[in-house]
Design a protein around this motif. Structure first.
Motif, PDB file in Angstrom:
ATOM      1  N   THR A 167      91.384   3.628   1.126  1.00 26.16           N
ATOM      2  CA  THR A 167      92.401   3.152   0.187  1.00 26.16           C
ATOM      3  C   THR A 167      92.050   1.801  -0.414  1.00 26.16           C
ATOM      4  O   THR A 167      92.640   1.407  -1.432  1.00 26.16           O
ATOM      5  CB  THR A 167      93.760   3.060   0.896  1.00 26.16           C
ATOM      6  OG1 THR A 167      93.642   2.180   2.029  1.00 26.16           O
ATOM      7  CG2 THR A 167      94.214   4.444   1.375  1.00 26.16           C
ATOM      8  N   SER A 168      91.121   1.048   0.199  1.00 27.52           N
ATOM      9  CA  SER A 168      90.681  -0.240  -0.341  1.00 27.52           C
ATOM     10  C   SER A 168      89.240  -0.467   0.081  1.00 27.52           C
ATOM     11  O   SER A 168      88.784   0.061   1.106  1.00 27.52           O
ATOM     12  CB  SER A 168      91.576  -1.388   0.145  1.00 27.52           C
ATOM     13  OG  SER A 168      91.526  -1.476   1.564  1.00 27.52           O
ATOM     14  N   LEU A 220      94.093   3.673  -5.829  1.00 29.17           N
ATOM     15  CA  LEU A 220      94.858   4.467  -6.786  1.00 29.17           C
ATOM     16  C   LEU A 220      95.178   3.706  -8.067  1.00 29.17           C
ATOM     17  O   LEU A 220      95.393   4.329  -9.117  1.00 29.17           O
ATOM     18  CB  LEU A 220      96.159   4.952  -6.142  1.00 29.17           C
ATOM     19  CG  LEU A 220      96.000   5.955  -4.983  1.00 29.17           C
ATOM     20  CD1 LEU A 220      97.353   6.302  -4.401  1.00 29.17           C
ATOM     21  CD2 LEU A 220      95.289   7.208  -5.459  1.00 29.17           C
ATOM     22  N   THR A 221      95.193   2.379  -8.018  1.00 24.29           N
ATOM     23  CA  THR A 221      95.588   1.604  -9.194  1.00 24.29           C
ATOM     24  C   THR A 221      94.439   0.858  -9.854  1.00 24.29           C
ATOM     25  O   THR A 221      94.615   0.304 -10.945  1.00 24.29           O
ATOM     26  CB  THR A 221      96.677   0.588  -8.812  1.00 24.29           C
ATOM     27  OG1 THR A 221      96.147  -0.313  -7.823  1.00 24.29           O
ATOM     28  CG2 THR A 221      97.911   1.289  -8.283  1.00 24.29           C
ATOM     29  N   THR A 222      93.275   0.828  -9.225  1.00 20.63           N
ATOM     30  CA  THR A 222      92.163   0.075  -9.800  1.00 20.63           C
ATOM     31  C   THR A 222      91.639   0.740 -11.061  1.00 20.63           C
ATOM     32  O   THR A 222      91.691   1.965 -11.213  1.00 20.63           O
ATOM     33  CB  THR A 222      91.018  -0.060  -8.778  1.00 20.63           C
ATOM     34  OG1 THR A 222      89.974  -0.866  -9.349  1.00 20.63           O
ATOM     35  CG2 THR A 222      90.444   1.299  -8.429  1.00 20.63           C
ATOM     36  N   THR A 223      91.160  -0.089 -11.977  1.00 18.30           N
ATOM     37  CA  THR A 223      90.554   0.424 -13.218  1.00 18.30           C
ATOM     38  C   THR A 223      89.030   0.461 -13.130  1.00 18.30           C
ATOM     39  O   THR A 223      88.364   0.892 -14.083  1.00 18.30           O
ATOM     40  CB  THR A 223      90.958  -0.474 -14.397  1.00 18.30           C
ATOM     41  OG1 THR A 223      90.533  -1.827 -14.135  1.00 18.30           O
ATOM     42  CG2 THR A 223      92.465  -0.439 -14.607  1.00 18.30           C
ATOM     43  N   PRO A 241      97.072   0.005   0.614  1.00 18.69           N
ATOM     44  CA  PRO A 241      96.489  -1.092  -0.167  1.00 18.69           C
ATOM     45  C   PRO A 241      96.282  -2.342   0.696  1.00 18.69           C
ATOM     46  O   PRO A 241      97.063  -2.625   1.606  1.00 18.69           O
ATOM     47  CB  PRO A 241      97.524  -1.336  -1.272  1.00 18.69           C
ATOM     48  CG  PRO A 241      98.294  -0.053  -1.362  1.00 18.69           C
ATOM     49  CD  PRO A 241      98.330   0.510   0.022  1.00 18.69           C
ATOM     50  N   ASP A 281      91.507  -3.594  -4.253  1.00 17.30           N
ATOM     51  CA  ASP A 281      92.652  -3.743  -3.348  1.00 17.30           C
ATOM     52  C   ASP A 281      93.411  -2.432  -3.172  1.00 17.30           C
ATOM     53  O   ASP A 281      93.989  -2.174  -2.110  1.00 17.30           O
ATOM     54  CB  ASP A 281      93.598  -4.824  -3.874  1.00 17.30           C
ATOM     55  CG  ASP A 281      92.935  -6.196  -3.906  1.00 17.30           C
ATOM     56  OD1 ASP A 281      93.340  -7.045  -4.722  1.00 17.30           O
ATOM     57  OD2 ASP A 281      91.985  -6.412  -3.112  1.00 17.30           O
ATOM     58  N   ASN A 282      93.416  -1.598  -4.230  1.00 18.57           N
ATOM     59  CA  ASN A 282      94.149  -0.334  -4.177  1.00 18.57           C
ATOM     60  C   ASN A 282      93.355   0.701  -4.966  1.00 18.57           C
ATOM     61  O   ASN A 282      93.191   0.566  -6.185  1.00 18.57           O
ATOM     62  CB  ASN A 282      95.554  -0.493  -4.762  1.00 18.57           C
ATOM     63  CG  ASN A 282      96.426   0.736  -4.504  1.00 18.57           C
ATOM     64  OD1 ASN A 282      95.926   1.829  -4.244  1.00 18.57           O
ATOM     65  ND2 ASN A 282      97.737   0.538  -4.574  1.00 18.57           N
ATOM     66  N   GLN A 291      88.153   8.108  -7.614  1.00 17.76           N
ATOM     67  CA  GLN A 291      89.395   7.847  -6.880  1.00 17.76           C
ATOM     68  C   GLN A 291      89.755   9.027  -5.978  1.00 17.76           C
ATOM     69  O   GLN A 291      90.118   8.851  -4.813  1.00 17.76           O
ATOM     70  CB  GLN A 291      90.526   7.559  -7.871  1.00 17.76           C
ATOM     71  CG  GLN A 291      90.359   6.246  -8.634  1.00 17.76           C
ATOM     72  CD  GLN A 291      91.452   6.046  -9.675  1.00 17.76           C
ATOM     73  OE1 GLN A 291      91.932   7.006 -10.274  1.00 17.76           O
ATOM     74  NE2 GLN A 291      91.840   4.783  -9.881  1.00 17.76           N
ATOM     75  N   THR A 305      95.020  -6.503   0.151  1.00 15.67           N
ATOM     76  CA  THR A 305      94.596  -7.603  -0.707  1.00 15.67           C
ATOM     77  C   THR A 305      93.539  -8.411   0.023  1.00 15.67           C
ATOM     78  O   THR A 305      93.823  -9.048   1.050  1.00 15.67           O
ATOM     79  CB  THR A 305      95.793  -8.491  -1.080  1.00 15.67           C
ATOM     80  OG1 THR A 305      96.789  -7.708  -1.735  1.00 15.67           O
ATOM     81  CG2 THR A 305      95.347  -9.632  -1.992  1.00 15.67           C
TER      82      THR A 305
END
Length: 687
Positions: A321-322, A302-305, A346, A299-300, A312, A348
């Motif tokens: 970005t997604s 920059l924040t995904t693990t 981002p 979804d994002n 990234q 969803t």
């Protein structure tokens, strides 16, 4: 082979069944006929792809007639034919009725000598068949639909190579028949899909997205072209999900690891293409995800693990970005994936979007399976075409080899010419050389006489003095001995060259005889003397001779000199750029170890002569060494090498002299060729 004459069968030529049908169990024959009719090919128009395979079978087996024969209840019908005009014959006289009872090829080498066919009207009357070979066309269930057969008017047999290719062509024929069968099923499926679509359209339970999804599925099913299927899929998915980009990727094996390849793309027109900018950490991440057949929802970025920091950064550079990835797997095991990405911040991904994409991916997998079936059939046809191209290439190489043999014969003739010229030159040179001694004595006597005249008549007549001044008598007295010495040296040089040419050609030594290896090396170096004087950079090449005492060696002297010439010429080329070019020639005798009756290798051991030829050039790589003795392989520029010198040398040493020829080299350390031949040429091959 004679041309076909008349009709194959007249009404009087029909024979009563001779027990061919009776030998088959009724139930098995019924099942076979049902399998035949399921293919739906009887009495259908000719297929060009099958005609090409039939023609290829006739060409490979070198026969005038080739047929694809399908055997039904009471006849054999020719789906494809070469060399005949008729389309069917009664089953009672068909050779193919016997062939379909076999699991492998059925061959009749001479029909007149085979009691099963000696009285067959196809043998006793026109076309008077004498040879028949039929390869059964077997379904996956093992039913023989008919045969791929070849026919000749003369008794003969097929080689193992021809039999293997005939079997391969029979498999390709079955692949084509299977394709027609699947095409028929596909047409029926299309009709069913159209009917189902009409039913769905009449219902009002579907949302607008579900209708779009149905249209996409139908478009995919209505195409059998792989590129069209994939491009249609990514185009429609991008519209369906309103994303910036949609890609399709294949995950393929590259040796011992997998790599992902992006093959189709749909994007917003303003965005750059990613087809040529796809690698790095993001590519490795996609490869792992596809190989594991797991769904990935980002979804994002920059924040995904799920992504490594490098991936990234790479995605942000690409403006992504997604992303949403759904893998697929075809029935043949090929791995692929549909990847949707957006660049507006981002996003969803909803369950509805994921489920829609999952449904489309499933439909896409079905369409790809259908396309794969078509691709395999095309690959079969391509394999046949490739085989034909291989035969053409083989013919080209054969013609090239023939030309090389002609060139070899020309060089042999040139050697005879050189030897003849050397012989003719030798006679006058011997005459000149033999008379120079007498001329020197005569002139010396004349000079002494002139000195006596000058001593006793110091003041000659004016006319004599004028003539002496005119001819510069003093210069003649001083230069004439020098001139004679120069002539003697030139005649000796000519004699040496003539002797070297005769020794090098060895035209009087075509058979095996004991020769002096050092003499052959010396003659070869003398022939190459002009190249040894200076490289292209003007540097002289030093020859370092490290000779051991060698016995006379039994060999083909002329051919061995050719080996020396090839290796030394390559060594001269190798040291062309050296600051201090040098070639070392070392010879030695390799004796057998002390005799041991229990050692089988020593029983066949014979003393050998080893010739090392080393240069201090730049050396060659391991990859080049592996191909060094291959015909037509050369590292020289076009026009400076044929790639045959070392290949011919290897054949001369190994095959003609039962010896060995090897090369050792390393980059920057020069190259060494080691030539080993037995001192006494064995009469039987060595172990």
């Amino acid at each position: 082979m004679k041309p076909q004459q008349g009709n194959w069968l007249s009404p009087a030529a029909f024979l009563e069944p001779q027990g061919v049908i009776e030998n088959l169990q009724l139930s098995a024959e019924t099942a076979r006929l049902n399998a035949l009719y399921q293919y739906g090919v009887i009495d259908k128009p000719p297929a060009p792809s099958l005609d090409e395979l039939t023609a290829l079978a006739a060409e490979i087996c070198e026969v005038p007639i080739a047929l694809i024969s399908l055997v039904d209840a009471d006849r054999q019908w020719f789906k494809s034919r070469v060399g005949v005009a008729i389309t069917e014959t009664p089953r009672s006289v068909a050779f193919c009725a016997h062939a379909i009872q076999q699991a492998e090829v059925f061959i009749v080498k001479d029909a007149l000598a085979d009691e099963r066919f000696a009285h067959n009207p196809l043998v006793t009357q026109d076309p008077k068949i004498r040879f028949y070979a039929g390869m059964p066309l077997l379904t996956p269930e093992g039913f023989a639909l008919g045969t791929l057969c070849v026919i000749d008017y003369e008794p003969r047999d097929l080689s193992q190579k021809q039999l293997r290719r005939l079997e391969t062509l029979s498999h390709q024929v079955m692949a084509q028949l299977e394709l027609e069968r699947q095409t028929l099923k596909l047409q029926q499926t299309k009709i069913e899909i159209q009917q189902l679509k009409q039913q769905f359209v009449e219902q009002e339970f579907f949302s607008q997205q579900e209708l779009i999804l149905l249209n996409l599925a139908n478009q995919l099913r209505n195409s059998l072209d792989l590129n069209t299927i994939l491009q249609t899929a990514v185009d429609e998915i991008r519209k369906l999900l309103h994303v910036d980009r949609c890609h399709f990727l294949w995950c393929i094996s590259d040796g011992d690891h997998l790599i992902s390849t992006m093959t189709h793309e749909a994007k917003t027109p303003a965005l750059p293409s990613l087809l040529d900018d796809f690698s790095g950490q993001y590519g490795a991440f996609l490869t792992t995800t596809i190989s594991n057949q797991t769904r990935e929802q980002i979804d994002n970025v920059l924040t995904t693990t799920a992504l490594a920091p490098e991936a990234q950064v790479e995605l942000m550079r690409l403006g992504i970005t997604s992303a949403l990835l759904l893998p697929l797997k075809t029935q043949s095991g090929q791995l692929g994936a549909v990847v949707c990405s957006d660049g507006h911040g981002p996003r969803t991904w909803t369950d509805r979007e994921v489920n829609l994409l999952q449904t489309v991916t499933e439909q896409l997998a079905i369409a790809l399976d259908q396309a794969e079936l078509l691709s395999r059939s095309r690959a079969t046809a391509l394999a046949a075409q490739t085989q034909a191209e291989y035969l053409v290439e083989a013919m080209r190489k054969l013609q090239q080899t023939q030309a090389q043999l002609i060139q070899h014969e020309k060089m042999s003739s040139l050697g005879q010419l050189v030897a003849g010229v050397a012989h003719e030159i030798n006679n006058p040179v011997n005459f000149i050389s033999g008379n120079i001694t007498y001329i020197s004595g005569y002139i010396r006597d004349l000079m002494e006489l002139l000195k006596l005249y000058q001593e006793y008549y110091p003041t000659p007549e004016s006319s004599i003095q004028a003539k002496a001044n005119e001819i510069d008598f003093q210069f003649l007295v001083e230069d004439l001995p020098k001139l004679l010495a120069s002539m003697e040296m030139g005649s000796d040089r000519i004699r040496q060259i003539v002797l070297s040419l005769r020794n090098f050609s060895r035209l009087d030594e075509a058979d095996v005889k004991p020769v002096n290896i050092h003499e052959g090396l010396g003659n070869t170096l003398l022939i190459l003397q002009s190249r040894l004087k200076a490289t292209s950079k003007g540097r002289p090449i030093r020859i370092n001779r490290v000779y051991s005492e060698l016995p006379a060696v039994e060999c083909y002297a002329g051919q061995l000199n050719q080996v020396f010439m090839n290796i030394l010429s390559n060594a001269i080329d190798a040291v062309d750029d050296c600051a201090d070019p040098m070639i070392t020639i070392q010879t030695e005798v390799i004796h057998c170890p002390d005799f041991d009756a229990s050692n089988e290798e020593q029983i066949t051991c014979t003393p050998q002569v080893a010739i090392h030829i080393r240069d201090n050039g730049t050396g060659i790589s391991d990859d080049t060494k592996q191909k060094l003795f291959n015909p037509f392989f050369t590292t020289k520029p076009v026009g400076k090498g044929t790639g045959l010198g070392l290949s011919i040398s290897y054949q001369i040493v190994v095959e003609k002299h039962r010896g060995s020829l090897s090369c050792s080299s390393a980059i920057g350390q020069g190259t060494e060729f080691l030539l080993q031949i037995p001192i006494q040429l064995p009469t039987t091959p060595t172990k």
